[in-house]
Write an enzyme that holds these catalytic residues in place. Structure first.
Site, mmCIF file in Angstrom:
data_model
loop_
_atom_site.group_PDB
_atom_site.id
_atom_site.type_symbol
_atom_site.label_atom_id
_atom_site.label_comp_id
_atom_site.label_asym_id
_atom_site.label_seq_id
_atom_site.Cartn_x
_atom_site.Cartn_y
_atom_site.Cartn_z
ATOM 1 N N SER A 179 31.601 43.773 1.865
ATOM 2 C CA SER A 179 31.030 42.471 1.518
ATOM 3 C C SER A 179 29.965 41.979 2.479
ATOM 4 O O SER A 179 29.098 41.196 2.093
ATOM 5 C CB SER A 179 32.148 41.431 1.442
ATOM 6 O OG SER A 179 32.831 41.311 2.680
ATOM 7 N N HIS A 207 33.251 43.482 -4.872
ATOM 8 C CA HIS A 207 31.795 43.379 -4.788
ATOM 9 C C HIS A 207 31.083 44.523 -5.496
ATOM 10 O O HIS A 207 29.882 44.724 -5.298
ATOM 11 C CB HIS A 207 31.359 43.311 -3.320
ATOM 12 C CG HIS A 207 31.746 42.033 -2.650
ATOM 13 N ND1 HIS A 207 30.978 40.892 -2.699
ATOM 14 C CD2 HIS A 207 32.858 41.714 -1.934
ATOM 15 C CE1 HIS A 207 31.578 39.920 -2.029
ATOM 16 N NE2 HIS A 207 32.723 40.396 -1.555
ATOM 17 N N LYS A 238 33.111 36.824 -8.794
ATOM 18 C CA LYS A 238 31.792 37.273 -8.342
ATOM 19 C C LYS A 238 30.941 37.644 -9.555
ATOM 20 O O LYS A 238 30.322 36.783 -10.141
ATOM 21 C CB LYS A 238 31.964 38.395 -7.327
ATOM 22 C CG LYS A 238 32.719 37.889 -6.091
ATOM 23 C CD LYS A 238 33.079 38.946 -5.121
ATOM 24 C CE LYS A 238 33.794 38.353 -3.908
ATOM 25 N NZ LYS A 238 35.123 37.788 -4.226
#
Length: 392
Positions: A179, A207, A238
């Site tokens: 990340s 991610h 996300k």
């Protein structure tokens, strides 16, 4: 409680003090945020596919809110497990080509409770040194031995696996995309070591989910390794633009987690409106391939522009692009000057990153246009010269 004031003062002296600042979305302007009355190009968000303000997702949540109310009222094992959960988990399992899936409240709770459900005293977890804090805390909660290997150093991992080969249970756990650095885990090598030493493998796709794979399944699918991963974890906060997390794997794994994952057992279920939003977002993640294509193109443009300007930018293909400044105070100053120029980009400092590697973590979205990113890189370059990060 005087010690708290003293410790806070010490953090401030080291430019490590954190404060909360208000931000708000800008209606009809995805890729921007509002702060102190100023509209800023948002290069700090994890809304990778630009779905957080999608009107169809919002409408699906609104409709469900009006029908089923504001909250779920209880944990999933009591009365909070609405029928929409089963449909979502079936869709997630089909998307990931796994036997079953389980939805959690968020990624932190998923990682921390899944690890502690799989291992305990007498076991060992092998964890990359740059793994997310939720993984680290999951290992601590499990009371298993924590064998941290140097970042992406599979030879070091092999040494540790040999050392602990007689442990009862062995779990290798890694972020798929890290990340704070935006680089990939060496998943093929991890699969090989997992098979050689009889370990379990857990991969956190927080991610990378939505951005890799033909339908956004993640990096494991992109590499054709999905059937080699025992525990596949990802988030909805996300690329999905919503909130929550999921774990995919065998039916027995999911049955075990229902019985042993404390964050699932002892937490109130997500509200029905949020499950509806996740389900709608999943459809867009699977079908709107142009978002991944634009994000990949934008990431390449942004990286290459900063490199050509003279910044040391690591190669990569993710929208996470760290600009290493080094000094904590300098990173804060860089972030403040960017904000004055209309750009939101946060200074990341220890303990989120190793000491001496304070950075501006740029994070792109499919909502950004090419011109916005070109203009942003020009501004970043000016500030780089102003602060002496770049030399004429």
């Amino acid at each position: 409680m005087k010690w708290i004031e003293e410790e806070l003062s010490s953090l401030a002296d080291l430019s490590l003090l954190r404060t909360l600042r208000e931000s708000a979305p800008v209606p009809n302007r995805p890729g921007y945020t509002m702060r102190n009355g100023q509209m800023l190009l948002n290069l700090a968000s994890n809304d990778y596919l630009g779905l957080a303000q999608h009107p169809v997702i919002i409408e699906s949540m609104r409709e469900k809110l009006l029908i089923d109310g504001a909250g779920s009222g209880a944990s999933r094992l009591v009365t909070g497990n609405g029928e929409q959960y089963a449909r979502l988990e079936e869709a997630l399992a089909a998307w990931q080509n796994s036997e079953a899936s389980l939805v959690f409240a968020n990624g932190y709770m998923a990682n921390s409770s899944v690890i502690s459900a799989l291992v305990g005293r007498g076991d060992v977890v092998f964890s990359d040194q740059l793994n997310h804090a939720s993984i680290v805390d999951g290992v601590v909660l499990s009371r298993a031995e924590h064998a941290r290997y140097r970042h992406n150093d599979t030879e070091h991992l092999k040494v540790l696996l040999r050392k602990h080969r007689n442990k009862r249970r062995k779990l290798i756990v890694t972020d798929a995309v890290f990340s704070m650095d935006g680089d990939h885990a060496h998943l093929r090598e991890l699969v090989s070591l997992k098979n050689e030493f009889g370990a379990m493998l857990m991969v956190d796709e927080a991610h990378s989910g939505g951005m890799f794979g033909s339908c956004g399944e993640g990096l494991c699918h992109e590499l054709g390794l999905q059937n080699e991963v025992d525990v596949h974890m990802g988030t909805f906060s996300k690329a999905f633009g919503v909130y929550g997390a999921y774990v995919c794997g065998s039916r027995n794994l999911i049955r075990w987690l229902i019985n042993k994952a404390r964050a699932l057992i002892y937490s109130t279920a997500l509200p029905p409106s949020l499950i509806a939003g996740i389900s709608t977002a999943l459809t867009f993640v699977q079908t709107e391939h142009w978002r991944r294509e634009r994000l990949r193109s934008s990431s390449w443009l942004f990286r290459s522009s900063l490199s050509e300007a003279g910044f040391h930018i690591a190669d990569g293909d993710t929208p996470i692009i760290p600009l290493i400044v080094g000094d904590n105070a300098a990173a804060l100053r860089f972030s403040a000057l960017l904000e004055q120029e209309g750009i939101a980009a946060v200074a990341i400092r220890p303990p989120s990153v190793p000491s001496g590697t304070a950075r501006i973590r740029f994070s792109l979205s499919a909502a950004h246009t090419e011109q916005e990113l070109v203009d942003a890189t020009r501004c970043i370059r000016r500030i780089g010269y102003q602060l002496g990060v770049l030399r004429a």
